[in-house]
Design an enzyme around this catalytic site. Structure first.
Site, PDB file in Angstrom:
ATOM      1  N   THR A  12       1.265  -1.489   0.229  1.00  0.00           N
ATOM      2  CA  THR A  12       0.439   0.249  -0.468  1.00  0.00           C
ATOM      3  C   THR A  12       0.786   1.338   0.000  1.00  0.00           C
ATOM      4  OG1 THR A  12      -1.486  -0.779   0.899  1.00  0.00           O
ATOM      5  CG2 THR A  12      -2.237   1.360   1.069  1.00  0.00           C
ATOM      6  N   SER A  58       1.014 -10.145   0.048  1.00  0.00           N
ATOM      7  CA  SER A  58      -0.118 -12.258   0.140  1.00  0.00           C
ATOM      8  C   SER A  58       0.775 -12.391  -0.612  1.00  0.00           C
ATOM      9  CB  SER A  58      -1.108 -11.255  -0.295  1.00  0.00           C
ATOM     10  OG  SER A  58      -1.866 -10.930   0.806  1.00  0.00           O
ATOM     11  N   THR A  88       1.773  -4.576   4.172  1.00  0.00           N
ATOM     12  CA  THR A  88       1.637  -5.300   5.905  1.00  0.00           C
ATOM     13  C   THR A  88       1.872  -6.090   5.926  1.00  0.00           C
ATOM     14  OG1 THR A  88      -0.436  -4.234   6.052  1.00  0.00           O
ATOM     15  CG2 THR A  88       1.469  -2.893   6.502  1.00  0.00           C
ATOM     16  N   ASP A  89       0.993  -6.990   5.671  1.00  0.00           N
ATOM     17  CA  ASP A  89       0.513  -8.646   5.781  1.00  0.00           C
ATOM     18  C   ASP A  89       1.490  -9.096   6.456  1.00  0.00           C
ATOM     19  OD1 ASP A  89      -1.993  -7.553   4.883  1.00  0.00           O
ATOM     20  OD2 ASP A  89      -2.704  -7.542   3.371  1.00  0.00           O
ATOM     21  N   GLN A 276      -0.694 -20.370  20.792  1.00  0.00           N
ATOM     22  CA  GLN A 276      -1.829 -19.800  20.532  1.00  0.00           C
ATOM     23  C   GLN A 276      -2.778 -18.258  21.095  1.00  0.00           C
ATOM     24  OE1 GLN A 276      -5.587 -21.564  19.834  1.00  0.00           O
ATOM     25  NE2 GLN A 276      -5.024 -23.220  19.110  1.00  0.00           N
TER      26      GLN A 276
HETATM   27  N1  ASP Z   1      -2.504  -6.257   0.881  1.00  0.00           N
HETATM   28  C1  ASP Z   1      -1.171  -4.810   1.317  1.00  0.00           C
HETATM   29  C2  ASP Z   1       0.309  -5.903   1.808  1.00  0.00           C
HETATM   30  O1  ASP Z   1       0.752  -6.221   2.103  1.00  0.00           O
HETATM   31  C3  ASP Z   1      -1.484  -4.136   2.280  1.00  0.00           C
HETATM   32  C4  ASP Z   1      -0.576  -3.131   2.910  1.00  0.00           C
HETATM   33  O2  ASP Z   1       0.248  -2.879   1.726  1.00  0.00           O
HETATM   34  O3  ASP Z   1      -0.447  -2.599   3.961  1.00  0.00           O
HETATM   35  O4  ASP Z   1       0.935  -6.025   0.396  1.00  0.00           O
END
Ligand code: ASP
Length: 340
Positions: A12, A58, A88-89, A276
């Site tokens: 992002t 992802s 961030t993912d 967990q």
């Molecule tokens: N879907 C995005 C990613 O992880 C979300 C982000 O960048 O925060 O690539």
């Protein structure tokens, strides 16, 4: 002047809205100064490079981790520090993996990203990027880098990479380090927690990029029918399993489950037990419901995050040549990823 390389992998942070379509697109990262002119005012020489095709995190695979680590290895003598811009993912997976692949760092590798794209007015990306660069460039009074490890900077906090986890999909405070204190907090000044920072005995980094992907992550739950997961306990396919158990490392005393695990470990499979719970760790043998794990040789992952446990298992299985070696190394803290 201090030199920092900013590597954009995707996510992002590097996106702007196309004014016509309204869609978010990755922008050419080499033009980052146009979007964040404040960078010109930092007393740091910044080079930028970008993945040929920036990706949503992802899509990240161990191949990308190797690409990133190779890039750092090749340029290590030319820069004082690195900032990796990453979605961030899966940021905590990549940061954890890199901490094992490049050990004994004398320079910082700071991961950051953002919840809102840099081209959006309320973006958190500008502060994250600017402060991450400041941290990557920061030196102590001896001229040595203050941070000498892989870390994640997000929303005013710096965390050890292999202790971090993404905890929120919508808040700016998206990361936490559940079992280890922050390495630094950014307020009016950046306050480093000197006692928490990692220091290596090695004069140069040690690079090791062989990772095994024959690993699985299995979370147990009440009423779990282990037959469904039979395929996972097949050593021909799975060399190691991270098992997410209840509380301090407990599992139901289910005979079918115990038998499957016992046979798997006897055949040479490695099971790493993590909790967990969002904080705390595993103490095998504290309860009757975890004593079985000690009996069959399941290894305690102590207080590791799932991200650290999984990438450490990939690293250890890729590096070691015997099961005994794997068991020894997986139980040993390598780079601050778990309590001693
Ligand atoms: N879907 C995005 C990613 O992880 C979300 C982000 O960048 O925060 O690539």
């Amino acid at each position: 002047m201090t030199k920092v390389l900013v590597i954009y992998t995707g996510g992002t942070i590097g996106m702007i809205k196309d004014p016509e379509s309204g869609l978010l697109n990755s922008f050419d990262f080499n033009s980052v100064y146009e979007h964040i002119p404040e960078l010109n005012r930092l007393n740091v020489e910044i080079d930028t490079m970008s993945f040929k095709k920036p990706i949503d995190s992802s899509e990240i695979t161990p191949k990308h981790w190797v690409e990133l680590a190779e890039c750092i290895k090749k340029s290590y003598s030319a820069y004082d520090g690195y900032v990796v811009l990453h979605g961030t993912d899966t940021m905590s997976f990549t940061a954890s993996a890199l901490s094992f692949m490049i050990q004994g760092l004398q320079k910082p590798i700071i991961f950051t990203g953002s919840q809102l794209p840099i081209g959006v007015i309320r973006t958190d990306g500008k502060e994250n990027l600017i402060t991450a660069i400041e941290i990557a460039a920061a030196k102590d009074s001896n001229g040595e880098s203050i941070v000498q490890e892989v870390a994640v900077y997000f929303e005013y906090s710096l965390y050890r990479g292999n202790r971090s986890s993404k905890v929120s999909s919508h808040q700016f405070e998206a990361f936490k380090s559940p079992n280890y204190p922050e390495l630094a907090v950014a307020g009016v000044n950046i306050k480093y927690k000197w006692n928490s920072l990692l220091r290596s005995q090695h004069p140069e980094p040690i690079y090791q990029f062989d990772l095994s992907t024959s690993v699985a992550l299995l979370k147990i739950f009440p009423g779990m029918d282990i037959e469904i997961y039979k395929g996972i306990f097949n050593l021909a396919q799975t060399k190691g399993i991270v098992l997410e158990t209840f509380g301090s490392g407990n599992a139901p005393s289910n005979i079918a489950m115990q038998k499957m695990m016992e046979q798997y470990v006897e055949a040479g499979g490695v099971i790493l037990n993590i909790t967990q719970c969002s904080t705390g760790g595993v103490k095998q043998g504290a309860y009757q419901t975890s004593s079985f794990f000690n009996k069959i040789g399941v290894i305690s992952g102590v207080d590791m995050t799932a991200e650290a446990a999984l990438t450490k298992l990939m690293f250890v299985l890729g590096t070691c040549t015997s099961v005994a070696e794997v068991k020894e190394l997986i139980s040993t803290p390598i780079c601050g990823e778990m309590e001693r």
